[in-house]
Structure formats: structure tokens, C-alpha cells
Design a protein around this motif. Structure first.
Motif, PDB file in Angstrom:
ATOM      1  N   GLY A   1      57.937  15.767 -40.446  1.00 19.54           N
ATOM      2  CA  GLY A   1      57.999  16.955 -39.589  1.00 19.54           C
ATOM      3  C   GLY A   1      56.717  17.753 -39.546  1.00 19.54           C
ATOM      4  O   GLY A   1      55.984  17.725 -38.548  1.00 19.54           O
ATOM      5  N   TYR A   2      56.369  18.395 -40.700  1.00 25.49           N
ATOM      6  CA  TYR A   2      55.289  19.376 -40.678  1.00 25.49           C
ATOM      7  C   TYR A   2      53.928  18.752 -40.360  1.00 25.49           C
ATOM      8  O   TYR A   2      53.193  19.217 -39.492  1.00 25.49           O
ATOM      9  CB  TYR A   2      55.210  20.117 -42.013  1.00 25.49           C
ATOM     10  CG  TYR A   2      56.494  20.851 -42.382  1.00 25.49           C
ATOM     11  CD1 TYR A   2      57.403  21.224 -41.392  1.00 25.49           C
ATOM     12  CD2 TYR A   2      56.772  21.201 -43.686  1.00 25.49           C
ATOM     13  CE1 TYR A   2      58.562  21.892 -41.727  1.00 25.49           C
ATOM     14  CE2 TYR A   2      57.928  21.876 -44.027  1.00 25.49           C
ATOM     15  CZ  TYR A   2      58.822  22.215 -43.046  1.00 25.49           C
ATOM     16  OH  TYR A   2      59.955  22.869 -43.358  1.00 25.49           O
ATOM     17  N   TYR A   3      53.583  17.652 -41.086  1.00 22.26           N
ATOM     18  CA  TYR A   3      52.252  17.091 -40.876  1.00 22.26           C
ATOM     19  C   TYR A   3      52.092  16.497 -39.467  1.00 22.26           C
ATOM     20  O   TYR A   3      51.086  16.762 -38.799  1.00 22.26           O
ATOM     21  CB  TYR A   3      51.909  16.058 -41.959  1.00 22.26           C
ATOM     22  CG  TYR A   3      51.623  16.720 -43.285  1.00 22.26           C
ATOM     23  CD1 TYR A   3      50.783  17.839 -43.328  1.00 22.26           C
ATOM     24  CD2 TYR A   3      52.169  16.279 -44.464  1.00 22.26           C
ATOM     25  CE1 TYR A   3      50.531  18.482 -44.523  1.00 22.26           C
ATOM     26  CE2 TYR A   3      51.916  16.918 -45.662  1.00 22.26           C
ATOM     27  CZ  TYR A   3      51.089  18.030 -45.697  1.00 22.26           C
ATOM     28  OH  TYR A   3      50.846  18.663 -46.861  1.00 22.26           O
ATOM     29  N   PRO A   4      53.047  15.709 -38.948  1.00 22.91           N
ATOM     30  CA  PRO A   4      52.891  15.227 -37.567  1.00 22.91           C
ATOM     31  C   PRO A   4      52.748  16.376 -36.574  1.00 22.91           C
ATOM     32  O   PRO A   4      51.952  16.306 -35.637  1.00 22.91           O
ATOM     33  CB  PRO A   4      54.175  14.442 -37.307  1.00 22.91           C
ATOM     34  CG  PRO A   4      54.648  14.059 -38.658  1.00 22.91           C
ATOM     35  CD  PRO A   4      54.206  15.125 -39.576  1.00 22.91           C
ATOM     36  N   LEU A   5      53.466  17.486 -36.825  1.00 21.35           N
ATOM     37  CA  LEU A   5      53.374  18.631 -35.913  1.00 21.35           C
ATOM     38  C   LEU A   5      51.950  19.207 -35.941  1.00 21.35           C
ATOM     39  O   LEU A   5      51.344  19.450 -34.883  1.00 21.35           O
ATOM     40  CB  LEU A   5      54.403  19.709 -36.335  1.00 21.35           C
ATOM     41  CG  LEU A   5      54.308  21.027 -35.578  1.00 21.35           C
ATOM     42  CD1 LEU A   5      54.628  20.824 -34.104  1.00 21.35           C
ATOM     43  CD2 LEU A   5      55.267  22.070 -36.170  1.00 21.35           C
ATOM     44  N   ALA A   6      51.427  19.398 -37.170  1.00 19.56           N
ATOM     45  CA  ALA A   6      50.078  19.950 -37.284  1.00 19.56           C
ATOM     46  C   ALA A   6      49.073  19.034 -36.580  1.00 19.56           C
ATOM     47  O   ALA A   6      48.190  19.494 -35.850  1.00 19.56           O
ATOM     48  CB  ALA A   6      49.721  20.104 -38.757  1.00 19.56           C
ATOM     49  N   LEU A   7      49.248  17.716 -36.781  1.00 17.32           N
ATOM     50  CA  LEU A   7      48.301  16.751 -36.176  1.00 17.32           C
ATOM     51  C   LEU A   7      48.345  16.785 -34.652  1.00 17.32           C
ATOM     52  O   LEU A   7      47.316  16.844 -33.984  1.00 17.32           O
ATOM     53  CB  LEU A   7      48.635  15.323 -36.659  1.00 17.32           C
ATOM     54  CG  LEU A   7      48.173  15.002 -38.084  1.00 17.32           C
ATOM     55  CD1 LEU A   7      48.600  13.595 -38.472  1.00 17.32           C
ATOM     56  CD2 LEU A   7      46.653  15.121 -38.161  1.00 17.32           C
ATOM     57  N   VAL A   8      49.575  16.807 -34.117  1.00 21.08           N
ATOM     58  CA  VAL A   8      49.717  16.738 -32.663  1.00 21.08           C
ATOM     59  C   VAL A   8      49.202  18.042 -32.008  1.00 21.08           C
ATOM     60  O   VAL A   8      48.579  18.017 -30.934  1.00 21.08           O
ATOM     61  CB  VAL A   8      51.171  16.353 -32.274  1.00 21.08           C
ATOM     62  CG1 VAL A   8      52.106  17.510 -32.345  1.00 21.08           C
ATOM     63  CG2 VAL A   8      51.208  15.696 -30.926  1.00 21.08           C
ATOM     64  N   VAL A   9      49.419  19.188 -32.685  1.00 21.47           N
ATOM     65  CA  VAL A   9      48.916  20.448 -32.132  1.00 21.47           C
ATOM     66  C   VAL A   9      47.385  20.439 -32.163  1.00 21.47           C
ATOM     67  O   VAL A   9      46.723  20.839 -31.202  1.00 21.47           O
ATOM     68  CB  VAL A   9      49.483  21.659 -32.924  1.00 21.47           C
ATOM     69  CG1 VAL A   9      48.784  22.951 -32.542  1.00 21.47           C
ATOM     70  CG2 VAL A   9      50.976  21.794 -32.690  1.00 21.47           C
ATOM     71  N   ARG A  10      46.860  19.919 -33.296  1.00 23.26           N
ATOM     72  CA  ARG A  10      45.398  19.841 -33.410  1.00 23.26           C
ATOM     73  C   ARG A  10      44.835  18.922 -32.312  1.00 23.26           C
ATOM     74  O   ARG A  10      43.847  19.227 -31.667  1.00 23.26           O
ATOM     75  CB  ARG A  10      45.076  19.259 -34.793  1.00 23.26           C
ATOM     76  CG  ARG A  10      43.750  19.743 -35.314  1.00 23.26           C
ATOM     77  CD  ARG A  10      43.725  19.586 -36.780  1.00 23.26           C
ATOM     78  NE  ARG A  10      44.651  20.557 -37.363  1.00 23.26           N
ATOM     79  CZ  ARG A  10      44.619  20.927 -38.604  1.00 23.26           C
ATOM     80  NH1 ARG A  10      43.748  20.391 -39.408  1.00 23.26           N
ATOM     81  NH2 ARG A  10      45.443  21.825 -39.057  1.00 23.26           N
ATOM     82  N   ASP A  11      45.507  17.811 -32.102  1.00 23.62           N
ATOM     83  CA  ASP A  11      45.094  16.838 -31.081  1.00 23.62           C
ATOM     84  C   ASP A  11      45.081  17.477 -29.694  1.00 23.62           C
ATOM     85  O   ASP A  11      44.135  17.320 -28.903  1.00 23.62           O
ATOM     86  CB  ASP A  11      46.096  15.677 -31.120  1.00 23.62           C
ATOM     87  CG  ASP A  11      45.448  14.394 -30.632  1.00 23.62           C
ATOM     88  OD1 ASP A  11      44.204  14.378 -30.591  1.00 23.62           O
ATOM     89  OD2 ASP A  11      46.193  13.436 -30.316  1.00 23.62           O
ATOM     90  N   LEU A  12      46.148  18.247 -29.418  1.00 25.37           N
ATOM     91  CA  LEU A  12      46.280  18.911 -28.119  1.00 25.37           C
ATOM     92  C   LEU A  12      45.113  19.895 -27.923  1.00 25.37           C
ATOM     93  O   LEU A  12      44.492  19.940 -26.833  1.00 25.37           O
ATOM     94  CB  LEU A  12      47.619  19.672 -28.084  1.00 25.37           C
ATOM     95  CG  LEU A  12      48.045  20.270 -26.754  1.00 25.37           C
ATOM     96  CD1 LEU A  12      48.209  19.182 -25.702  1.00 25.37           C
ATOM     97  CD2 LEU A  12      49.373  21.020 -26.908  1.00 25.37           C
TER      98      LEU A  12
END
Ligand code: ADP
Length: 538
Positions: free
Chosen positions: A53-64
Motif C-alpha cells: 500500500g504505502y510504498y507503491p502509493l509514494a512511488l506512483v505519486v512521485r512518478d506522476l
């Protein structure tokens, strides 16, 4: 007689106490183990949530946010591009496919990290993040149409419109970037906060674990001490048993512990008292046997001279026939003293040489009637009336006829002696369960405290010319019959003797339908003070 130490009720048994303490320790250990398992499970769940949950969310927001930065830099150079048609395809793809896909990934990551959580706060946070994401997406929604207009202006070589549209798009792009980096900061903050929370929980779990471990250790220690305390009286009982084995029969108060050990101690002290009593009895019996032997010897020695004195007295009476009345009275007095001495010597001999009982089944009711008739006239001389009530359904009882007669004579004469002014002696004979009971009641003064305690003691007498052997002999005979004898006082005065002898087993005797007596019922033991002797058949 049913004496012995009083039984103490077991309030809390040793087994129960040990079980309780064991249960307590087990509970403490279960709490520690349960808590550890729960903590481990929670930690594992949190680790899984971080990973999915948390790490994929951080990664995808960073990617965006990174993609938005690329988009912004491309916008800056859009009007100076050598091949705007290619750039149009790239922007078209980025806005129509790339960006919506990434927003979709952000949403699903938020869903996994927060919305699926069991905690309400996490869900609320997830919803607020989703709202932010939607607001940013809405903000970007008009960009495609603006870009299309920008590329149209470039194609038309309308530089002024193109510059204006590009500036507008760049401003919006950097605004969008700021929103995205705020979203990214927020996500990072939340992740940090959740990590702090998890760390705090971990510290708390460790502290609680240490606390619970200490509690379970202490409770184990306390229970061990408690069990030691519960079992300590056992050591005292063992010490006492050793002392008794070495001959210490002094009475001691039993240990009071309200459990089996207390009961054991009470029973043990009862046993010690019984041994002490038996010991005393043994010593008394030995002393008695010696006295008895001496008495028998002396009695035997005086019997012959007594017989010749009696014979000579008779001769002297014949010789002095016609002499003075005074001389004859003196001779009669000597004669009665000789007779009394003779009787006395007979009793001593009977006691010293008690014969073994020769039991045969006899009609006890008949025997009681016969014996009563035999002494009736003797009793009548002192105005004592004899009433006899018998139970005809009593059936045969195994007795030594001569010995039981002797017992009855002793008891009836004692009753008479207790009523020098006259009175009534009542006798009952009846069946009571597996026993035959003879009850003799008189109207004398009853037993004094001293007499009650010493009734069966050989040579104990309160009479001027008593031998103190009547009840001692009676007791010997009753015991030899496997029976028991009990004295009690009557209300308002008088003594009551109850003599019980075993009857043949029910199957061996004719049906004794009832214990109906001819005459009124005996009055019962009445007063609580009793003196008992005989076989202990509780
Ligand atoms: P003795 O008759 O020679 O005194 P016993 O052994 O028969 O010897 O009796 C012992 C004592 O018990 C008597 O001296 C008397 O004090 C007491 N006793 C026995 N029977 C009775 C009775 N029915 N009423 C009162 N006292 C009694």
C-alpha cells in the motif's frame, strides 16, 4: 464409645489451592504468549501494508510528479520545436492515456493503503487524499483542449496566440506540479506518521512484553512460595510423627490450616490421644492383674479359715443353746460378718479369675424375667418394687446364661442400693435393630460426677460395704459378649442403664415384627452426661 479427635471441615483442599496457583501462572504465561502472538501478527500486517500500500502509493505519486515536470519542460519549448507534429502526438498520448492511467494507479494505491484499512482514521485520510487527487485531475482536465488550440495556432503560424496559449499552459502546468508535490508531501508525511505510529506500537509492545514477562516471572515465584507455605504444615506433621515414634505421647493442639493437612493433623492427634489412652489402659490393666493375682492369693488363703470359723460358729451356737440372748446376738453378728467376708472373697475371686464366656442362644426375655423374680423378694425388703417389660418378639440371643444373670443381679442390686427409702425399678428388654437392649431405670439420686467418671474402675465404690467390683465384672462380661453398657442420668432424678448385646443376623433369626413392649417405653437417655463401656462397634 465413639470418641476421638473432632473432625475439622476441609475448607480449601491442598489440591484445589495448588491447582488455582497453577492456573494463575498458566494464565499469566498465556497472556504473555497471546500478547506476543498478537504483536507479531500486527507487525506482519503493517509490513504487508507498507509493501502493498504505502510504498507503491509514494512511488506512483512521485512518478506522476516527475512526469508532470517533463510535461512542463516540454511545454516551455513547444513554440520553438522543429517538428511540432511529432510533439503533438507525444502530448496527445501523455494527456489522453499516460496521465489518466497514472491517476488511476494513484487511486488504486490509495484504496489499497488506506480505504481497505480496518482503522477508521486511515479510511478518512484515504478519502481526503482521493478528494485531493480528484481536484488535481479536474484542474488538468481542460489542458487537452488548450493544447489542441496551441498546436492549431502553431500550424497557422499565429505566434501571438501560440505564445499566449503556451504561457497559460506553462502557468497551469507549474500550478499542477505544485499541487502534485503537495500531494506527494502529504503522502510522505502520512507514511512517516504511520511509520512513527508503528514504531511507537512496537516500543509499547516490547515494554508490555517485558512487563508481562516480569509479572509472569513474579507470579510463578509467588505461586512457588505460596505452594511452599501451603505444604509447610506437612513438615510439622512429619516432625510430630517422628516425635510420637520416639515415644512423645503428650497431647498437642492440631495444626489449623483448613485443608487436608489440618484434617490429617487433627486425625493424627486423635490417634496419638487414642494410643496414649490405650497405653494408660495397658498399664492400669497390668497393675490390676497384679493386684488381682495378689487378691486371689490372699482370698484363697482366707477362705479355708473362714469356712472353719463358720463351722465352729455353728458348733458354738449349738453349745451355747439356752445361754443369754446377748451372747446369741453377738454370735449372729459374728456369723453375718463371716458371711459378708465370704461373699466378698467370692467376688474377688470371680473378678480375678474371670472365666471365658460360654455363649449359647437363649431367650433373653425369659432370662430377664427369671432373674427379676429371683431378686424381687430381696428388693421388696427395702420397699423397692420391680417392674419388668419384655418384648416377646426379641428371639434368641447368644449369651452365657450364668454371666448375664450375674450382670443383671449386679445392676438390680445397685438400683436397689441407690434407693434406700424404697421406690420402683423398671426393666425393659427389647430388640433395637441388630441388638438386644436391656434398660434398667431407678428413682435414686442418679450418678455423681465422680461416680460417672469412675463407674467401671475396679474397687471404686461409694458404699460403706461395697467392693467396687460389681460394675468392673459387669463390664468384663459385657465386653466378652461383644456388647456395650451405658449409664446416664434421668430427669428429674435417677439412673438409667442401657445394656446392648448383639443379636444373630436378621436372616438367622425368626421374624421379629416389632419391638413392641409390654408396658410403657423406657424414658431414653434423658440427660446428656453418659458413662459408656464395651466393644466399640460404631
Ligand atoms: P459397689 O456396688 O460395690 O459399690 P459397683 O461397681 O457395682 O460396686 O458400683 C460402683 C459405684 O457406682 C457404686 O458405689 C455407686 O456409687 C455407683 N452406682 C452404681 N449403680 C448406681 C445407680 N443405679 N445409681 C447411683 N449410683 C450407682
Amino acid at each position: 464409645m465413639s470418641d476421638g479427635a473432632p473432625r475439622t471441615a476441609v475448607r480449601r483442599s491442598v489440591v484445589t489451592r495448588v491447582l488455582w496457583s497453577y492456573a494463575f501462572v498458566v494464565l499469566a504465561f498465556s497472556l504473555v504468549a497471546g500478547w506476543s502472538a498478537l504483536g507479531l501478527r500486527q507487525a506482519a500486517e503493517e509490513a504487508a501494508l507498507m509493501r502493498t500500500g504505502y510504498y507503491p502509493l509514494a512511488l506512483v505519486v512521485r512518478d506522476l510528479a516527475a512526469k508532470q515536470d517533463i510535461y512542463n519542460s516540454q511545454l516551455n519549448h513547444i513554440t520553438a520545436a522543429r517538428n511540432p507534429a511529432d510533439l503533438r502526438v507525444w502530448f496527445d498520448f501523455a494527456l489522453r492515456i499516460g496521465r489518466p492511467k497514472m491517476f488511476g494507479q494513484v487511486r488504486s494505491a490509495i484504496g489499497r493503503a488506506f480505504l481497505a484499512s480496518g482503522e477508521r482514521n486511515a479510511r478518512v485520510l484515504g478519502e481526503s487524499l482521493l478528494a485531493d487527487v480528484s481536484a488535481i485531475e479536474r484542474f488538468f482536465s481542460g489542458d487537452a483542449e488548450r493544447l489542441s488550440r496551441l498546436f492549431d495556432a502553431i500550424e497557422r503560424r499565429d505566434e501571438a496566440s501560440a505564445e499566449r496559449l503556451r504561457d497559460e499552459l506553462v502557468t497551469r502546468g507549474s500550478q499542477g506540479s505544485s499541487s502534485l508535490s503537495r500531494l506527494q508531501d502529504r503522502v510522505d508525511e502520512e507514511i512517516d506518521r504511520l511509520l512513527d505510529q508503528a514504531r511507537g506500537r512496537e516500543y509499547l509492545a516490547i515494554r508490555l512484553l517485558i512487563g508481562l514477562f516480569a509479572i509472569s516471572l513474579l507470579s510463578g515465584l509467588a505461586m512457588a512460595l505460596y505452594a511452599r507455605r501451603v505444604l509447610r504444615p506437612l513438615g510439622a506433621v512429619t516432625e510430630r510423627a517422628k516425635a510420637v515414634a520416639e515415644g512423645d505421647l503428650e497431647p498437642r493442639p492440631p495444626i489449623v490450616s483448613g485443608d487436608e493437612i489440618g484434617e490429617l493433623s487433627t486425625t493424627f492427634e486423635g490417634m496419638v490421644s487414642a494410643i496414649a489412652r490405650a497405653n494408660e489402659q495397658l498399664v492400669a490393666n497390668e497393675r490390676l492383674a497384679t493386684v488381682g493375682k495378689m487378691a486371689a492369693h490372699v482370698t484363697h488363703e482366707i477362705r479355708n479359715p473362714l469356712s472353719s470359723i463358720a463351722l465352729n460358729l455353728e458348733l458354738l451356737e449349738d453349745d451355747l443353746e439356752g445361754s443369754s440372748a446377748e451372747a446369741r446376738t453377738q454370735l449372729r453378728a459374728i456369723g453375718s460378718e463371716v458371711e459378708r467376708l465370704n461373699l466378698l472373697s467370692q467376688q474377688y475371686l470371680a473378678f480375678a479369675r474371670q472365666k471365658s464366656s460360654n455363649l449359647a442362644e437363649e431367650d433373653l426375655a425369659d432370662l430377664v424375667r427369671e432373674s427379676a423374680e429371683f431378686v424381687r423378694r430381696e428388693l421388696a425388703k427395702t420397699d423397692v418394687v420391680l417392674e419388668v417389660h419384655t418384648d416377646d418378639a426379641l428371639g434368641p440371643v447368644a449369651i452365657d446364661e450364668g454371666q448375664i444373670k450375674q450382670v443383671l443381679f449386679n445392676l438390680l442390686r445397685n438400683a436397689r442400693d441407690a434407693m434406700p427409702q424404697g421406690g420402683t425399678v423398671r426393666v425393659w428388654v427389647r430388640a433395637v435393630d441388630a441388638e438386644a437392649e436391656i434398660v434398667i431405670e431407678d428413682e435414686g439420686p442418679g450418678l455423681g460426677a465422680d461416680a460417672r467418671a469412675r463407674l467401671f474402675e475396679p474397687f471404686f465404690t461409694t458404699k460403706q460395704h461395697g467392693t467396687g467390683l460389681g460394675l468392673a465384672i459387669t463390664r468384663q462380661i459385657v465386653e466378652a459378649h461383644g456388647g456395650r453398657i451405658e449409664f446416664s442420668d434421668r430427669e428429674p432424678h435417677g439412673a438409667r442403664v442401657s445394656l446392648r448385646l448383639p443379636r444373630p443376623a436378621a436372616s438367622d433369626r425368626p421374624p421379629a415384627s416389632s419391638t413392641e413392649l409390654r408396658g410403657e417405653e423406657p424414658s431414653g437417655s434423658g440427660a446428656p452426661q453418659v458413662a459408656t463401656a464395651g466393644s466399640n462397634r460404631s
